[in-house]
Design a protein around this motif. Structure first.
Motif, PDB file in Angstrom:
ATOM      1  N   PRO A  33       0.800  -1.241   0.000  1.00  0.00           N
ATOM      2  CA  PRO A  33       0.000   0.000   0.000  1.00  0.00           C
ATOM      3  C   PRO A  33       0.825   1.279   0.000  1.00  0.00           C
ATOM      4  N   SER A  34       2.065   1.212   0.439  1.00  0.00           N
ATOM      5  CA  SER A  34       2.878   2.428   0.478  1.00  0.00           C
ATOM      6  C   SER A  34       3.607   2.704  -0.831  1.00  0.00           C
ATOM      7  N   LEU A  35       3.528   1.799  -1.785  1.00  0.00           N
ATOM      8  CA  LEU A  35       4.236   1.948  -3.056  1.00  0.00           C
ATOM      9  C   LEU A  35       3.425   2.845  -3.991  1.00  0.00           C
ATOM     10  N   PRO A  36       3.971   3.974  -4.436  1.00  0.00           N
ATOM     11  CA  PRO A  36       3.225   4.877  -5.328  1.00  0.00           C
ATOM     12  C   PRO A  36       2.825   4.166  -6.621  1.00  0.00           C
ATOM     13  N   LEU A  37       1.555   4.332  -7.001  1.00  0.00           N
ATOM     14  CA  LEU A  37       1.010   3.655  -8.173  1.00  0.00           C
ATOM     15  C   LEU A  37       0.433   4.665  -9.155  1.00  0.00           C
ATOM     16  N   VAL A  38       0.817   4.529 -10.429  1.00  0.00           N
ATOM     17  CA  VAL A  38       0.178   5.263 -11.521  1.00  0.00           C
ATOM     18  C   VAL A  38      -0.621   4.242 -12.318  1.00  0.00           C
ATOM     19  N   PHE A  39      -1.912   4.510 -12.463  1.00  0.00           N
ATOM     20  CA  PHE A  39      -2.779   3.560 -13.170  1.00  0.00           C
ATOM     21  C   PHE A  39      -3.156   4.109 -14.531  1.00  0.00           C
ATOM     22  N   GLU A  40      -2.975   3.273 -15.562  1.00  0.00           N
ATOM     23  CA  GLU A  40      -3.358   3.646 -16.920  1.00  0.00           C
ATOM     24  C   GLU A  40      -4.727   3.058 -17.223  1.00  0.00           C
ATOM     25  N   ALA A  41      -5.738   3.910 -17.332  1.00  0.00           N
ATOM     26  CA  ALA A  41      -7.115   3.461 -17.502  1.00  0.00           C
ATOM     27  C   ALA A  41      -7.474   3.370 -18.981  1.00  0.00           C
ATOM     28  N   HIS A  42      -7.970   2.201 -19.372  1.00  0.00           N
ATOM     29  CA  HIS A  42      -8.472   2.009 -20.733  1.00  0.00           C
ATOM     30  C   HIS A  42      -9.996   1.913 -20.756  1.00  0.00           C
ATOM     31  N   GLU A  43     -10.611   1.783 -19.600  1.00  0.00           N
ATOM     32  CA  GLU A  43     -12.056   1.667 -19.489  1.00  0.00           C
ATOM     33  C   GLU A  43     -12.437   1.750 -18.016  1.00  0.00           C
ATOM     34  N   ILE A  44     -13.737   1.810 -17.758  1.00  0.00           N
ATOM     35  CA  ILE A  44     -14.250   1.554 -16.411  1.00  0.00           C
ATOM     36  C   ILE A  44     -14.715   0.102 -16.432  1.00  0.00           C
ATOM     37  N   PHE A  45     -13.988  -0.756 -15.748  1.00  0.00           N
ATOM     38  CA  PHE A  45     -14.178  -2.196 -15.891  1.00  0.00           C
ATOM     39  C   PHE A  45     -15.587  -2.641 -15.512  1.00  0.00           C
ATOM     40  N   ALA A  46     -16.157  -2.019 -14.495  1.00  0.00           N
ATOM     41  CA  ALA A  46     -17.487  -2.421 -14.036  1.00  0.00           C
ATOM     42  C   ALA A  46     -18.527  -2.265 -15.137  1.00  0.00           C
ATOM     43  N   ASP A  47     -18.317  -1.317 -16.042  1.00  0.00           N
ATOM     44  CA  ASP A  47     -19.314  -1.033 -17.071  1.00  0.00           C
ATOM     45  C   ASP A  47     -19.361  -2.090 -18.160  1.00  0.00           C
ATOM     46  N   THR A  48     -18.514  -3.090 -18.073  1.00  0.00           N
ATOM     47  CA  THR A  48     -18.579  -4.212 -19.000  1.00  0.00           C
ATOM     48  C   THR A  48     -19.794  -5.078 -18.708  1.00  0.00           C
ATOM     49  N   TYR A  49     -20.359  -4.948 -17.489  1.00  0.00           N
ATOM     50  CA  TYR A  49     -21.445  -5.797 -17.045  1.00  0.00           C
ATOM     51  C   TYR A  49     -22.667  -4.960 -16.669  1.00  0.00           C
ATOM     52  N   PRO A  50     -23.869  -5.536 -16.723  1.00  0.00           N
ATOM     53  CA  PRO A  50     -25.081  -4.794 -16.357  1.00  0.00           C
ATOM     54  C   PRO A  50     -24.997  -4.247 -14.932  1.00  0.00           C
TER      55      PRO A  50
END
Length: 286
Positions: free
Chosen positions: A117-134
């Motif tokens: 949790p202390s490791l800095p993270l940069v996230f590259e977003a290609h989508e909102i994953f939840a929106d793949t499903y109803p």
């Protein structure tokens, strides 16, 4: 700065996202970071030199590729295991001690949040994953909670489109800086002025997932008999079904290597992206 780029998939040399990942890791290294790309090998790709031969780039000395296997051999059985990849990743993080991590994978981001949790993270977003499903599905709710969790703690977010960046801001309101960086392409595959284009030639290049809308494009070609559409990508039953239903002015060639794609991309005058409006994740494409 020591940067760890996590790609918990096997490099096969067949998919556009592999080109994107490798060239982005190379770009980060060329900008002055010491980049370690942690990925899984496949029977096709087992060396960094082969990745460079496939995808090009500067071959920066600051880029190191570390192979973390996803396959376990148990007697006569070979098992693919994401958990095995992440166990090796934990050991790599402890030995490498990176200053930060970059990834485009939801499970990798979630794993880092739980174990590092202390490791800095940069996230590259290609989508909102939840929106793949109803929205009323359990999977949508589970993924949405996971995304809320890591967007609350990431140090930076990169989105591949302005629409996606706006959607992330409205849905999750990340406190970290949010930047738009479109997917990389090899412009030489498109901009060779010495190759004449055909004004009647259309092209689609990509997967045959239902939300890509390729059957809609093929059906539309019945109304355009003077034009021709080449469909590149896909394999198996989905490709066979397209071929069976396609009119005479559509050619479905299946999956190709990058070099095999080149003459088709250079010849075409119009590129198609017939995405459907559902699921919502289809709208986030680059």
């Amino acid at each position: 700065m020591k940067l760890l780029y996590i790609f918990p998939e096997e490099f096969t040399g067949r998919f556009a996202r592999e080109y994107h990942v490798y060239r982005l890791a190379e770009s980060l290294a060329a900008s002055g970071c010491d980049v370690t790309l942690a990925a899984a090998p496949s029977s096709n790709v087992t060396s960094a030199d082969y990745l460079h031969d496939l995808f090009g780039g500067s071959k920066s000395a600051r880029l190191t590729v570390v192979w973390l296997k996803r396959q376990l051999s148990l007697g006569p059985w070979r098992i693919r295991s994401g958990a095995w990849f992440f166990r090796q990743l934990d050991r790599l993080i402890r030995s490498l001690k990176p200053d930060g991590v970059f990834t485009m994978h939801l499970k990798a981001a979630d794993h880092l949040g739980k174990r590092h949790p202390s490791l800095p993270l940069v996230f590259e977003a290609h989508e909102i994953f939840a929106d793949t499903y109803p929205e009323n599905s359990a999977r949508h709710r589970r993924l949405l909670e996971m995304e809320r969790r890591f967007y609350a703690r990431v140090r930076g977010v990169v989105a591949i489109s302005s629409y996606l960046a706006e959607s992330l801001q409205n849905r999750f309101a990340p406190l970290a800086p949010l930047r738009v960086q479109h997917d990389g392409i090899d412009e030489t595959m498109l901009l060779d002025a010495s190759v004449p284009t055909d004004v009647h030639e259309l092209i689609y290049a990509g997967s045959l997932q239902p939300w890509k809308g390729v059957p809609v494009a093929i059906e539309a070609m019945r109304l355009l008999p003077e034009f021709h559409l080449t469909v590149l990508g896909g394999a198996g039953k989905s490709l066979d079904l397209l071929r069976q239903n396609a009119p005479a002015n559509v050619t479905c060639l299946g999956q190709m290597t990058r070099e095999e794609l080149r003459p088709f991309l250079q010849k075409a005058n119009i590129g198609l992206m017939p995405n459907l409006p559902e699921p919502r994740s289809a709208l986030y494409t680059f």
